[in-house]
Design a protein around this motif. Structure first.
Motif, PDB file in Angstrom:
ATOM      1  N   SER A 304       7.058 -15.720  93.198  1.00 41.64           N
ATOM      2  CA  SER A 304       8.229 -16.182  92.450  1.00 41.64           C
ATOM      3  C   SER A 304       7.801 -16.846  91.153  1.00 41.64           C
ATOM      4  CB  SER A 304       9.024 -17.179  93.314  1.00 41.64           C
ATOM      5  OG  SER A 304      10.081 -17.753  92.582  1.00 41.64           O
ATOM      6  N   LYS A 333      10.591 -12.429  92.961  1.00 45.20           N
ATOM      7  CA  LYS A 333      11.694 -13.099  92.279  1.00 45.20           C
ATOM      8  C   LYS A 333      11.258 -13.519  90.870  1.00 45.20           C
ATOM      9  CE  LYS A 333      13.641 -15.020  96.537  1.00 45.20           C
ATOM     10  NZ  LYS A 333      14.058 -16.253  97.254  1.00 45.20           N
ATOM     11  N   HIS A 335      13.065 -15.480  87.636  1.00 44.08           N
ATOM     12  CA  HIS A 335      14.244 -16.224  87.207  1.00 44.08           C
ATOM     13  C   HIS A 335      14.064 -16.640  85.751  1.00 44.08           C
ATOM     14  CE1 HIS A 335      17.146 -19.865  87.906  1.00 44.08           C
ATOM     15  NE2 HIS A 335      17.695 -18.892  87.193  1.00 44.08           N
ATOM     16  N   GLU A 369      14.725  -9.460  92.931  1.00 41.90           N
ATOM     17  CA  GLU A 369      15.722 -10.348  92.328  1.00 41.90           C
ATOM     18  C   GLU A 369      15.300 -10.733  90.919  1.00 41.90           C
ATOM     19  OE1 GLU A 369      16.750 -14.991  92.917  1.00 41.90           O
ATOM     20  OE2 GLU A 369      17.094 -13.753  94.702  1.00 41.90           O
ATOM     21  N   ARG A 371      17.079 -12.945  87.999  1.00 49.14           N
ATOM     22  CA  ARG A 371      18.234 -13.807  87.770  1.00 49.14           C
ATOM     23  C   ARG A 371      18.247 -14.366  86.359  1.00 49.14           C
ATOM     24  NH1 ARG A 371      18.954 -18.665  90.977  1.00 49.14           N
ATOM     25  NH2 ARG A 371      16.789 -18.594  91.633  1.00 49.14           N
ATOM     26  N   ILE A 427      19.170  -5.238  91.298  1.00 53.17           N
ATOM     27  CA  ILE A 427      18.474  -6.515  91.484  1.00 53.17           C
ATOM     28  C   ILE A 427      18.841  -7.541  90.413  1.00 53.17           C
ATOM     29  CG2 ILE A 427      16.523  -5.431  92.644  1.00 53.17           C
ATOM     30  CD1 ILE A 427      14.930  -5.643  90.076  1.00 53.17           C
ATOM     31  N   GLN A 429      20.885 -10.290  89.063  1.00 53.41           N
ATOM     32  CA  GLN A 429      21.824 -11.288  89.566  1.00 53.41           C
ATOM     33  C   GLN A 429      22.157 -12.260  88.438  1.00 53.41           C
ATOM     34  OE1 GLN A 429      20.546 -13.152  93.189  1.00 53.41           O
ATOM     35  NE2 GLN A 429      19.953 -11.219  94.150  1.00 53.41           N
ATOM     36  N   ARG A 446      27.166 -17.687  91.940  1.00 49.85           N
ATOM     37  CA  ARG A 446      26.188 -16.596  91.932  1.00 49.85           C
ATOM     38  C   ARG A 446      26.914 -15.299  92.281  1.00 49.85           C
ATOM     39  NH1 ARG A 446      20.664 -17.067  95.156  1.00 49.85           N
ATOM     40  NH2 ARG A 446      20.448 -18.675  93.563  1.00 49.85           N
TER      41      ARG A 446
END
Length: 447
Positions: A304, A333, A335, A369, A371, A427, A429, A446
């Motif tokens: 992540s 992940k 972000h 993911e 984001r 994926i 988000q 979310r």
């Protein structure tokens, strides 16, 4: 006349009852006064944290500990906070700092006049230790010898606004915390640069897994970071900077070396730069090389990454460095909260097409993911009004919520159109953020 004996509740049942009262302090205080067998469980919820400072001075606390009737050990205190440098008058500042620095020594060297108990007997269940000073003073030999027994159960250390003289002084303290797992440094530094540490710290212990670095200014923080390097067991690293100008090459290299030392152990990394207004224009992250040392070429198991940086110019060079890794894909992940420019950064250019292409590289094949945040900022003056039964103007909330929801939907679709390959994978988000210009009302959802 013989009184009928009263049935007594089993202690296990009493503990369950007190557990149910954990949020009701008046009832817990009453329970603690019933009998000694009820004290431990009641005090456990009443005094999970003890906070000591100049106004709640250590001498008074130690006098309480010295009482033959003291029940502090029964409280099973799990958090201890010591603040020793509160605001003082300038003319007495240096003298006050010396006095405050002696507080920790006083605490460690205390002995009960009645039974000889030490401060270690008061804190046998301590888990979190928080220290907030301005300047660390060397402890006496007696205090140093008590460090190991006093804080042998501590798993989390938080230090704020502390300046150590040398790396050895810093690591000498860390090495006394034999069970340390989490280290949070906020404004912590080492004064004398370039002196290699000869002390082995718990940064090499298999227990040690998380480091959080906050507000580390470049003058002294680099030596503090180097002091805890290498850290072979590091799993989670979080770095928080004040503004871009603090992220110089030395800072970047120190963080980069810490990442390299973690090797395959590292699982997550987070970088946040709290830059606002003019500060974000001091450094051009698209061409600046200060972040080039922060990569993960030696971290094959990174899962992540969070990059909370208020300038997306750094992102393409950063992703390009990631694609040079020769390890099998592991990142799950990613972000990037400020990928989409907000109201203040509308003129910022974001190369969505290049980012979309880079994320198709094999390095990102395990990504499940991605984001980011999409904002809708509106003016309260645009809100639709209607008259109520008393002829007053009121907000038509249903119409307003419907309008801003439609605007958010439109912006999200526009974002997906800019990164179609990522959107097609399912994926992407998007966190929705709504804010009023006149006064902040925010909702975070979310999708």
């Amino acid at each position: 006349m013989t009184s009928t004996p009263r049935p007594e509740l089993h202690l296990d049942i009493v503990k369950l009852i007190i557990d149910e009262l954990h949020d009701f302090r008046p009832d817990l205080k009453t329970c603690a006064l019933v009998c000694r067998s009820w004290v431990s469980q009641s005090r456990f919820y009443l005094f999970p944290t003890i906070h000591l400072n100049r106004r709640n001075n250590v001498s008074s606390f130690l006098a309480l500990c010295a009482s033959p009737y003291s029940t502090i050990p029964l409280a099973r205190v799990s958090n201890l906070t010591i603040v020793t440098d509160l605001l003082v008058e300038d003319e007495h500042k240096d003298k006050q700092r010396v006095q405050n620095s002696a507080v920790f020594d006083q605490l460690l060297t205390w002995r009960s006049p009645h039974d000889g108990k030490s401060i270690a007997d008061m804190f046998r269940h301590l888990k979190t230790l928080s220290l907030d000073w301005t300047e660390w003073r060397p402890q006496s030999e007696t205090a140093k010898s008590m460090l190991y027994s006093t804080f042998q159960t501590v798993t989390e250390l938080k230090m704020q606004n502390i300046l150590f003289e040398t790396g050895d002084e810093f690591l000498g303290f860390l090495s006394s915390l034999t069970c340390l797992e989490i280290l949070c440094l906020d404004g912590v530094g080492v004064r004398i640069p370039g002196k290699a540490s000869t002390t082995q710290s718990n940064a090499s212990s298999s227990r040690f897994h998380t480091i959080e670095l906050r507000n580390l200014f470049p003058y002294h923080c680099v030596e503090a970071i180097r002091a805890i390097t290498p850290c072979h067991s590091l799993k989670n690293l979080s770095v928080h900077g004040v503004n871009f100008s603090d992220m110089n090459a030395n800072w970047s290299m120190a963080v980069g070396d810490l990442l390299v030392s973690a090797g395959p152990s590292l699982k997550s990394f987070g970088l946040c730069v709290q830059a606002v207004g003019r500060f974000r224009r001091l450094v051009d992250l698209g061409t600046d090389t200060s972040l080039q040392h922060i990569d993960f070429t030696e971290n094959p198991n990174i899962r992540s990454i969070t990059l909370d940086v208020d300038d997306s110019a750094y992102l393409v060079p950063f992703l390009e460095r990631l694609t040079r890794s020769h390890y099998p894909p592991s990142l799950e992940k990613l972000h990037i909260p400020k990928l989409v420019p907000d109201l203040e950064r509308r003129s910022t250019h974001v190369d969505y097409k290049r980012i979309d292409e880079l994320l198709q590289h094999s390095y990102f094949s395990a990504l499940g993911e991605f984001r980011c945040t999409q904002s809708v900022i509106h003016d309260i003056g645009d809100m639709p009004l209607h008259r109520d039964e008393e002829n007053n103007f009121v907000v038509d909330e249903d119409t307003w919520l419907s309008w801003i929801s439609e605007e958010m939907e439109s912006k999200i679709e526009e974002l997906k159109a800019k990164m179609p390959k990522l959107a097609d994978k399912g994926i992407l988000q998007v966190e929705e953020y709504f804010e009023e210009v006149s006064y902040p009302i925010q909702m975070l959802r979310r999708r």
